[in-house]
Design a protein around this motif. Structure first.
Motif, short mmCIF file in Angstrom:
data_model
loop_
_atom_site.label_atom_id
_atom_site.label_comp_id
_atom_site.label_asym_id
_atom_site.label_seq_id
_atom_site.Cartn_x
_atom_site.Cartn_y
_atom_site.Cartn_z
N TRP A 11 0.91 -1.06 -0.15
CA TRP A 11 0.19 -0.02 0.01
C TRP A 11 0.78 1.24 -0.10
CZ3 TRP A 11 -2.53 -3.78 3.14
CH2 TRP A 11 -3.78 -4.18 2.67
N ASP A 13 4.93 3.27 0.69
CA ASP A 13 5.82 3.50 1.36
C ASP A 13 6.49 2.23 1.90
OD1 ASP A 13 4.64 6.04 1.95
OD2 ASP A 13 3.05 5.08 3.18
N ASN A 38 1.29 13.58 -4.10
CA ASN A 38 0.98 12.68 -2.81
C ASN A 38 2.00 11.47 -2.53
OD1 ASN A 38 0.39 11.45 -5.41
ND2 ASN A 38 -1.50 10.23 -4.76
N ALA A 39 2.79 11.61 -3.42
CA ALA A 39 3.95 10.34 -3.08
C ALA A 39 5.01 11.28 -2.14
CB ALA A 39 4.57 10.07 -4.46
N GLY A 127 -9.26 8.82 3.81
CA GLY A 127 -7.95 9.39 4.47
C GLY A 127 -7.08 9.83 3.06
N THR A 128 -7.38 10.59 2.14
CA THR A 128 -6.52 10.88 1.04
C THR A 128 -5.56 11.85 1.77
OG1 THR A 128 -7.71 13.13 0.53
CG2 THR A 128 -8.73 11.11 -0.29
N THR A 129 -4.56 12.09 0.92
CA THR A 129 -3.56 13.16 1.32
C THR A 129 -4.02 14.63 1.27
OG1 THR A 129 -2.57 13.13 -0.94
CG2 THR A 129 -1.51 11.66 0.70
N GLN A 223 2.78 5.25 -5.22
CA GLN A 223 1.98 4.62 -4.31
C GLN A 223 2.40 3.20 -4.84
OE1 GLN A 223 0.36 7.33 -6.68
NE2 GLN A 223 1.33 8.60 -4.85
N VAL A 237 -8.29 3.70 -2.48
CA VAL A 237 -7.18 3.72 -3.22
C VAL A 237 -7.11 5.06 -3.69
CG1 VAL A 237 -7.69 1.31 -4.37
CG2 VAL A 237 -8.86 3.52 -5.16
N THR A 238 -5.81 5.38 -4.56
CA THR A 238 -5.36 6.45 -5.11
C THR A 238 -6.22 6.53 -6.60
OG1 THR A 238 -3.87 8.17 -5.59
CG2 THR A 238 -3.35 5.80 -6.27
N VAL A 272 -1.16 3.65 5.13
CA VAL A 272 -1.77 4.85 5.61
C VAL A 272 -3.12 5.24 5.19
CG1 VAL A 272 0.34 6.29 6.22
CG2 VAL A 272 -0.46 6.26 3.94
N ARG A 302 1.53 11.23 9.08
CA ARG A 302 0.39 10.37 9.82
C ARG A 302 1.18 9.05 10.32
NH1 ARG A 302 -4.84 10.36 6.00
NH2 ARG A 302 -3.03 10.12 4.51
P1 IMP Z 1 -4.96 10.20 -2.65
O1 IMP Z 1 -3.92 9.83 -3.58
O2 IMP Z 1 -4.54 11.69 -1.83
O3 IMP Z 1 -6.37 10.51 -3.24
O4 IMP Z 1 -5.13 9.08 -1.48
C1 IMP Z 1 -5.89 8.07 -1.61
C2 IMP Z 1 -5.22 7.04 -0.65
O5 IMP Z 1 -3.81 6.86 -1.27
C3 IMP Z 1 -5.16 7.22 0.75
O6 IMP Z 1 -5.27 6.25 1.44
C4 IMP Z 1 -3.63 7.84 0.80
O7 IMP Z 1 -3.38 7.47 2.20
C5 IMP Z 1 -3.07 6.80 -0.29
N1 IMP Z 1 -1.61 7.41 -0.77
C6 IMP Z 1 -1.67 8.34 -1.61
N2 IMP Z 1 -0.31 8.50 -1.80
C7 IMP Z 1 0.26 7.69 -1.12
C8 IMP Z 1 2.10 7.30 -0.94
O8 IMP Z 1 2.87 7.94 -1.54
N3 IMP Z 1 2.21 6.47 -0.18
C9 IMP Z 1 1.09 5.85 0.68
N4 IMP Z 1 -0.20 5.95 0.47
C10 IMP Z 1 -0.53 6.95 -0.39
#
Ligand code: IMP
Length: 429
Positions: A11, A13, A38-39, A127-129, A223, A237-238, A272, A302
């Motif tokens: 998932w 990290d 988000n990465a 729980g998005t970023t 991701q 998911v992303t 996360v 987090r």
């Molecule tokens: P988003 O990509 O911000 O929309 O987040 C969607 C989901 O993907 C959330 O659960 C985030 O915590 C997870 N996520 C996004 N980018 C990462 C990353 O680089 N590492 C780990 N989890 C991520």
């Protein structure tokens, strides 16, 4: 000449930063093909620690960095990141960084929508970023995105912003959030244009020429497979495809350029954000893994949820992600844990599954089926050959290989760059 693609197999990290950095030093070009800021990749080079979100990791090794069209680019975040690394002595210029001219932009509206929607979800939040990633990808497929190339055409910007704001302001009003003003947004974009456009070009053409010239290209995934919008634990998911198949569309290069696909997995598992995590540990062992592994999100800060290695999940990631070799990281975090468990499948409402089915309810109810393996007393930290590993640690790795049906071709035994055991060079022809 072989290219290499790196993707996360859990998932996110998984410690991609170190492996990407190590391989980047041997590549000519490093390309991002999906995701956005988000990465988070942490790279330790000499006495400097670089925290990169959007910039391709190869830049810190003096390699050409390319941001492909599959990435959603927040220009404000990108320019801030460029300034941040400049303050650390790393100059990012149009000579060292190229950006796809057809990549969609993330604008402040997207982060506002992201947060407003997460708030509206309440207990069911993803729980998005909070960086606007999802809304920006939605705009791309809805054909209302503002792209990098639009910055060069003020007239185009004009009518596209009308359509863009008609949609988003309607939504924001409905969510009870402040709306955006066209004039201010237009001015912001026109101000960003001269700063961003010097980096923009048809990167597909540069990549085609580089391939012809025999350059080694490293495609750097962000991701991980279980966050893939199709293959992950949807809807948690992303919003992009994170599998290796995305390289071709997200960089503008044919599928035969993807090269060797290396998946990165931790020797245990973390996540996360919200969503199913069958092997999650809520006990002392989980806390120990979190403390020892320093499991805090690079982007969000987090704490990460921790659990046992889930071989059923990684096997699935291997298959759908196209992974040919696995890089196993953070083995040393398991040093001294008496009995290790590996998830080998799931019990869902009395039925046994070898993989995680896609249903949200089924995923929430999945109970892991474990196999227990005796741990090891000695240390694996800093090992640079198999001969230095305790016998039980080798047994653990071998069992993982069998269960995930993929060889472990690289082992990382500490955050230090050279504490790596390489079984197979992914760049070798
Ligand atoms: P988003 O990509 O911000 O929309 O987040 C969607 C989901 O993907 C959330 O659960 C985030 O915590 C997870 N996520 C996004 N980018 C990462 C990353 O680089 N590492 C780990 N989890 C991520």
């Amino acid at each position: 000449m072989a290219n290499v693609t790196i993707i996360g197999a859990q998932w996110g990290d998984e410690g991609k930063g170190k492996v990407v950095d190590w391989l980047a030093s041997r590549a000519d070009i490093v390309v991002r093909f999906q995701g956005g800021h988000n990465a988070g990749h942490t790279l330790v080079v000499g006495n400097q620690t670089y925290k990169l979100s959007l910039l391709p990791s190869g830049l810190v090794r003096g390699k050409l960095g390319i941001i492909g069209n599959g990435v959603v680019i927040d220009p404000i975040a990108l320019l801030a990141e460029i300034d941040r690394v400049a303050a650390q002595g790393l100059a990012v210029t149009p000579e060292t960084l190229r950006i796809a001219d057809n990549a969609p932009l993330i604008l402040p509206v997207h982060a506002a929508i992201d947060s407003a929607r997460e708030n509206a979800r309440g207990d069911r939040r993803i729980g998005t970023t909070g960086r606007g990633i999802g809304p920006a990808y939605e705009d791309k497929v809805a054909r209302r995105a503002i792209r990098v190339c639009d910055l060069a055409e003020p007239q185009t910007l004009d009518w596209r912003l009308d359509e863009f704001l008609l949609h988003h302001n309607t939504l924001l009003r409905g969510l009870g959030a402040p709306t955006f003003d066209k004039t201010a947004l237009r001015m912001l974009l026109l101000d960003l244009a001269p700063k961003l456009l010097p980096f923009a070009e048809p990167v597909w053409e540069r990549l085609a020429n580089a391939r012809r010239a025999g350059a080694r290209i490293l495609f750097e995934g962000a991701q991980a497979v279980m966050l893939d919008v199709d293959h992950g634990t949807y809807p948690y998911v992303t919003s992009s495809n994170t599998v290796a198949g995305q390289v071709a569309a997200g960089a503008g290069i044919g599928p035969n350029a993807v090269g060797r696909v290396l998946g990165i997995a931790k020797a245990y598992c973390t996540r996360v954000g919200a969503g199913p995590f069958p092997t999650e540990l809520h006990d002392e062992t989980g806390r120990t893994l979190g403390e020892r592994g320093r499991e805090f999100g690079t982007v969000t800060g987090r704490p990460r949820r921790c659990g046992w290695f889930d071989a059923a999940l990684v096997r699935q990631a291997v298959k759908v992600g196209g992974i040919e070799g696995l890089a196993l990281t953070k083995l040393d975090v398991l040093d001294g844990v008496a009995n290790l468990k590996i998830g080998v499948g799931y019990d869902i409402d009395g039925s046994t599954y070898r993989h995680l089915p896609p249903g949200t309810e089924m995923q929430a109810n999945a109970r892991p089926i474990y196999e227990t393996i005796e741990g090891w007393a000695g240390s694996t930290r800093g090992a640079r050959s198999y001969a230095e590993l305790p016998a039980q640690a080798i047994k653990y790795i071998r069992r993982i290989e069998e269960l995930v049906e993929c060889p472990v071709t690289l082992l990382s035994t500490s955050p230090e760059r050279d504490d790596t055991i390489l079984m197979q060079d992914p760049f070798a022809d």
